[in-house]
Scaffold this motif. Structure first.
Motif, PDB file in Angstrom:
ATOM      1  N   GLY A  71      35.819  55.463  17.269  1.00 18.19           N
ATOM      2  CA  GLY A  71      34.512  55.591  16.643  1.00 18.19           C
ATOM      3  C   GLY A  71      34.544  56.162  15.238  1.00 18.19           C
ATOM      4  N   ARG A  72      35.722  56.519  14.743  1.00 17.42           N
ATOM      5  CA  ARG A  72      35.835  57.143  13.418  1.00 17.42           C
ATOM      6  C   ARG A  72      35.951  56.103  12.306  1.00 17.42           C
ATOM      7  N   PHE A  73      35.402  56.469  11.143  1.00 17.57           N
ATOM      8  CA  PHE A  73      35.546  55.647   9.948  1.00 17.57           C
ATOM      9  C   PHE A  73      35.575  56.556   8.730  1.00 17.57           C
ATOM     10  N   ARG A  74      36.190  56.056   7.657  1.00 17.38           N
ATOM     11  CA  ARG A  74      36.239  56.762   6.379  1.00 17.38           C
ATOM     12  C   ARG A  74      36.511  55.731   5.311  1.00 17.38           C
ATOM     13  N   PHE A  75      35.754  55.790   4.220  1.00 17.95           N
ATOM     14  CA  PHE A  75      35.958  54.844   3.129  1.00 17.95           C
ATOM     15  C   PHE A  75      35.434  55.436   1.835  1.00 17.95           C
ATOM     16  N   THR A  76      35.932  54.904   0.730  1.00 13.87           N
ATOM     17  CA  THR A  76      35.442  55.227  -0.611  1.00 13.87           C
ATOM     18  C   THR A  76      35.083  53.904  -1.259  1.00 13.87           C
ATOM     19  N   THR A  77      33.895  53.840  -1.864  1.00 10.06           N
ATOM     20  CA  THR A  77      33.427  52.598  -2.453  1.00 10.06           C
ATOM     21  C   THR A  77      32.659  52.887  -3.733  1.00 10.06           C
ATOM     22  N   GLY A  78      32.427  51.863  -4.520  1.00 15.70           N
ATOM     23  CA  GLY A  78      31.680  51.994  -5.766  1.00 15.70           C
ATOM     24  C   GLY A  78      32.589  51.918  -6.974  1.00 15.70           C
ATOM     25  N   GLU A  79      31.964  51.897  -8.137  1.00 15.64           N
ATOM     26  CA  GLU A  79      32.725  51.837  -9.381  1.00 15.64           C
ATOM     27  C   GLU A  79      33.359  53.194  -9.679  1.00 15.64           C
ATOM     28  N   VAL A  80      34.372  53.211 -10.540  1.00 11.93           N
ATOM     29  CA  VAL A  80      35.093  54.436 -10.870  1.00 11.93           C
ATOM     30  C   VAL A  80      34.144  55.513 -11.395  1.00 11.93           C
ATOM     31  N   ALA A  81      33.128  55.124 -12.127  1.00  5.50           N
ATOM     32  CA  ALA A  81      32.181  56.094 -12.689  1.00  5.50           C
ATOM     33  C   ALA A  81      31.311  56.747 -11.619  1.00  5.50           C
ATOM     34  N   GLN A  82      31.204  56.101 -10.460  1.00  4.33           N
ATOM     35  CA  GLN A  82      30.379  56.661  -9.387  1.00  4.33           C
ATOM     36  C   GLN A  82      30.926  56.194  -8.041  1.00  4.33           C
ATOM     37  N   ARG A  83      31.786  56.999  -7.450  1.00  2.02           N
ATOM     38  CA  ARG A  83      32.436  56.664  -6.182  1.00  2.02           C
ATOM     39  C   ARG A  83      31.770  57.434  -5.046  1.00  2.02           C
ATOM     40  N   LEU A  84      31.526  56.747  -3.951  1.00  5.58           N
ATOM     41  CA  LEU A  84      30.921  57.335  -2.774  1.00  5.58           C
ATOM     42  C   LEU A  84      31.961  57.375  -1.666  1.00  5.58           C
ATOM     43  N   THR A  85      32.201  58.556  -1.119  1.00  9.55           N
ATOM     44  CA  THR A  85      33.119  58.707   0.003  1.00  9.55           C
ATOM     45  C   THR A  85      32.301  59.090   1.229  1.00  9.55           C
ATOM     46  N   VAL A  86      32.457  58.309   2.280  1.00  6.97           N
ATOM     47  CA  VAL A  86      31.713  58.534   3.519  1.00  6.97           C
ATOM     48  C   VAL A  86      32.703  58.580   4.673  1.00  6.97           C
ATOM     49  N   ALA A  87      32.537  59.547   5.551  1.00 10.24           N
ATOM     50  CA  ALA A  87      33.327  59.642   6.775  1.00 10.24           C
ATOM     51  C   ALA A  87      32.350  59.885   7.915  1.00 10.24           C
ATOM     52  N   GLY A  88      32.734  59.474   9.101  1.00  8.36           N
ATOM     53  CA  GLY A  88      31.838  59.710  10.219  1.00  8.36           C
ATOM     54  C   GLY A  88      32.434  59.309  11.539  1.00  8.36           C
ATOM     55  N   VAL A  89      31.680  59.610  12.575  1.00  5.85           N
ATOM     56  CA  VAL A  89      32.038  59.235  13.935  1.00  5.85           C
ATOM     57  C   VAL A  89      30.812  58.573  14.552  1.00  5.85           C
ATOM     58  N   LEU A  90      30.985  57.343  15.021  1.00  3.51           N
ATOM     59  CA  LEU A  90      29.929  56.619  15.713  1.00  3.51           C
ATOM     60  C   LEU A  90      30.056  56.909  17.198  1.00  3.51           C
ATOM     61  N   ARG A  91      28.998  57.435  17.767  1.00  2.00           N
ATOM     62  CA  ARG A  91      28.962  57.705  19.203  1.00  2.00           C
ATOM     63  C   ARG A  91      28.034  56.671  19.835  1.00  2.00           C
ATOM     64  N   THR A  92      28.629  55.658  20.445  1.00  2.21           N
ATOM     65  CA  THR A  92      27.838  54.542  20.966  1.00  2.21           C
ATOM     66  C   THR A  92      26.960  54.948  22.143  1.00  2.21           C
TER      67      THR A  92
END
Length: 127
Positions: A71-92
């Motif tokens: 259920g875990r995920f982690r990613f970084t997205t967006g342009e270099v000037a504005q990067r968003l890092t999100v991590a989490g656990v999905l509990r179905t």
């Protein structure tokens, strides 16, 4: 002509998980099957090195980030000037996601900026 079969990941409906960040701002994490396909939120405090706080910043990103078997995920997205890092656990079972979100990058002058790492909790929204 060979027929193309759509896989379950592209035909599954998108489920929106909505909740609040530690700054009491709305966050929406969109999930299709076992993939995070979008995140939108607002970051209030976005301080830069010497320029000071340039927040609030509204962020809305699309991606294809796989969710692991646990259920875990982690990613970084967006342009270099504005990067968003999100991590989490999905509990179905409880239909909830909990995790962290952080915005980092730079402004036009090249100064580095970064928000705090903000905790969030979101629940599946029934349509």
């Amino acid at each position: 002509m060979i027929p193309v079969l759509a896989d379950a990941a592209t035909t599954a409906p998108i489920v929106a998980y909505a909740g609040q960040t530690a700054e009491n701002r709305r966050i929406v994490v969109r999930v299709r099957g076992r993939t995070v396909v979008g995140v939108s939120t607002r970051v209030v405090a976005y301080p830069c090195a010497t320029f000071g706080d340039v927040g609030p910043v509204v962020v809305s990103e699309r991606m294809d980030a796989r969710i692991g078997r646990d259920g875990r995920f982690r990613f970084t997205t967006g342009e270099v000037a504005q990067r968003l890092t999100v991590a989490g656990v999905l509990r179905t079972r409880t239909r909830e996601i909990a995790g962290t979100v952080r915005l980092h990058g730079s402004i036009a002058t090249g100064q580095k900026c970064a928000s705090a790492t903000l905790r969030y909790r979101a629940s599946a929204q029934d349509r």
